[in-house]
Every structure is written in C-alpha cells, then in structure tokens.
Design a protein around this motif. Structure first.
Motif, PDB file in Angstrom:
ATOM      1  N   GLY A   1     -24.277 -68.548  16.334  1.00  0.00           N
ATOM      2  CA  GLY A   1     -24.802 -69.761  15.737  1.00  0.00           C
ATOM      3  C   GLY A   1     -25.205 -70.771  16.269  1.00  0.00           C
ATOM      4  O   GLY A   1     -25.687 -71.291  17.010  1.00  0.00           O
ATOM      5  N   CYS A   2     -25.048 -70.487  18.283  1.00  0.00           N
ATOM      6  CA  CYS A   2     -26.179 -70.934  18.967  1.00  0.00           C
ATOM      7  C   CYS A   2     -27.240 -70.601  18.993  1.00  0.00           C
ATOM      8  O   CYS A   2     -28.648 -71.768  19.137  1.00  0.00           O
ATOM      9  N   VAL A   3     -28.096 -69.958  18.342  1.00  0.00           N
ATOM     10  CA  VAL A   3     -28.932 -68.990  17.814  1.00  0.00           C
ATOM     11  C   VAL A   3     -29.654 -69.384  16.808  1.00  0.00           C
ATOM     12  O   VAL A   3     -30.860 -68.924  16.234  1.00  0.00           O
ATOM     13  N   LYS A   4     -29.342 -70.073  16.175  1.00  0.00           N
ATOM     14  CA  LYS A   4     -29.631 -70.331  14.367  1.00  0.00           C
ATOM     15  C   LYS A   4     -31.108 -70.719  14.269  1.00  0.00           C
ATOM     16  O   LYS A   4     -31.259 -71.521  14.972  1.00  0.00           O
ATOM     17  N   SER A   5     -31.657 -70.019  13.187  1.00  0.00           N
ATOM     18  CA  SER A   5     -32.739 -70.290  13.256  1.00  0.00           C
ATOM     19  C   SER A   5     -33.183 -70.974  11.773  1.00  0.00           C
ATOM     20  O   SER A   5     -32.321 -70.205  11.497  1.00  0.00           O
ATOM     21  N   PRO A   6     -34.565 -71.691  11.432  1.00  0.00           N
ATOM     22  CA  PRO A   6     -34.506 -72.417  10.451  1.00  0.00           C
ATOM     23  C   PRO A   6     -34.004 -70.993   9.263  1.00  0.00           C
ATOM     24  O   PRO A   6     -35.140 -70.061   9.276  1.00  0.00           O
ATOM     25  N   GLN A   7     -33.770 -71.058   7.750  1.00  0.00           N
ATOM     26  CA  GLN A   7     -33.634 -69.816   6.844  1.00  0.00           C
ATOM     27  C   GLN A   7     -34.650 -69.701   6.325  1.00  0.00           C
ATOM     28  O   GLN A   7     -35.694 -70.608   6.629  1.00  0.00           O
ATOM     29  N   ALA A   8     -35.009 -68.559   5.281  1.00  0.00           N
ATOM     30  CA  ALA A   8     -36.931 -68.938   4.799  1.00  0.00           C
ATOM     31  C   ALA A   8     -36.636 -70.245   4.054  1.00  0.00           C
ATOM     32  O   ALA A   8     -35.817 -70.753   3.114  1.00  0.00           O
TER      33      ALA A   8
END
Length: 119
Positions: free
Chosen positions: A84-91
């Motif tokens: 959750g801390c590493v969340k990257s943007p969704q496509a």
C-alpha cells in the motif's frame, strides 16, 4: 607528464564508478551474506535529514525512521500494508503535475484560513 597520468587515472576511476552505478541500478538489490535480498520499496522525506522508508528483507517488511541520529524501527508491516505504501498509478491514471498539487494545496490553505477566522 605526471599530470597526464593523474588525469588518466581520474578519468578511469570516474568511468568505473559510472559502470558500477549502472550495474547497481539495473539489478536493484544485493544478496547479502545470508543470501537474502534487501529492497528499498518506498521513501518519504520528512525534513532535510529525516525520512521514513519501507524496506523488504527476507520476506519481512519494515517501516523505518532514518535520521542523522540513526535508524529506528517504527513498525513491522504485513505485505499488504507494505505494498500500500508503494502504490503506483493504475493504467491510464495520470501522475499529477507539481504545479497542480501546489495550486490545490494553496487553494485549500486559503479555505482553512477563512474557517479559522470564524472560529
């Protein structure tokens, strides 16, 4: 002539340092003596010399506080919490521009000040 040898040695050292940094960046992590990989998953700067980091080592996840005074364990995380801390943007999701974030923050700051004056 001695100056040329010194200059050549400096150039060689700089080239080797460059190649070493490219190797480290390409592989992302090192296997330690015990054979377990360590990875820095996320980093949040808090001040000039203070930050929070999420680290994975041997299948365990930790939230660490890092400062000039040393490294402190803040919490041990589950894999879900760490990811959750590493969340990257969704496509298709755009990363907001700094100017947009600044503008939004400044507009919220003005609203907060108005509420504070009425209270």
């Amino acid at each position: 002539m001695e100056l040329l040898w010194t200059l050549a040695a400096v150039v060689i050292v700089l080239y080797l340092a460059y190649q070493c940094s490219r190797f480290i960046a390409a592989h992302g992590s090192f296997a330690g003596a015990s054979g377990t990989a360590m990875r820095l998953l996320s980093r949040l700067p808090l001040a000039q010399d203070k930050q929070l980091v999420v680290v994975e080592a041997g299948g365990h996840y930790w939230l660490l506080g890092v400062s000039q005074a040393g490294i402190q364990l803040v919490a041990e995380l589950t894999e879900e919490e760490a990811m959750g801390c590493v969340k990257s943007p969704q496509a298709g999701e755009a990363i907001p521009q700094f100017s947009e974030i600044l503008r939004k923050g400044l507009s919220n700051l003005g609203k907060k000040d108005k509420h504070d004056k009425h209270d």
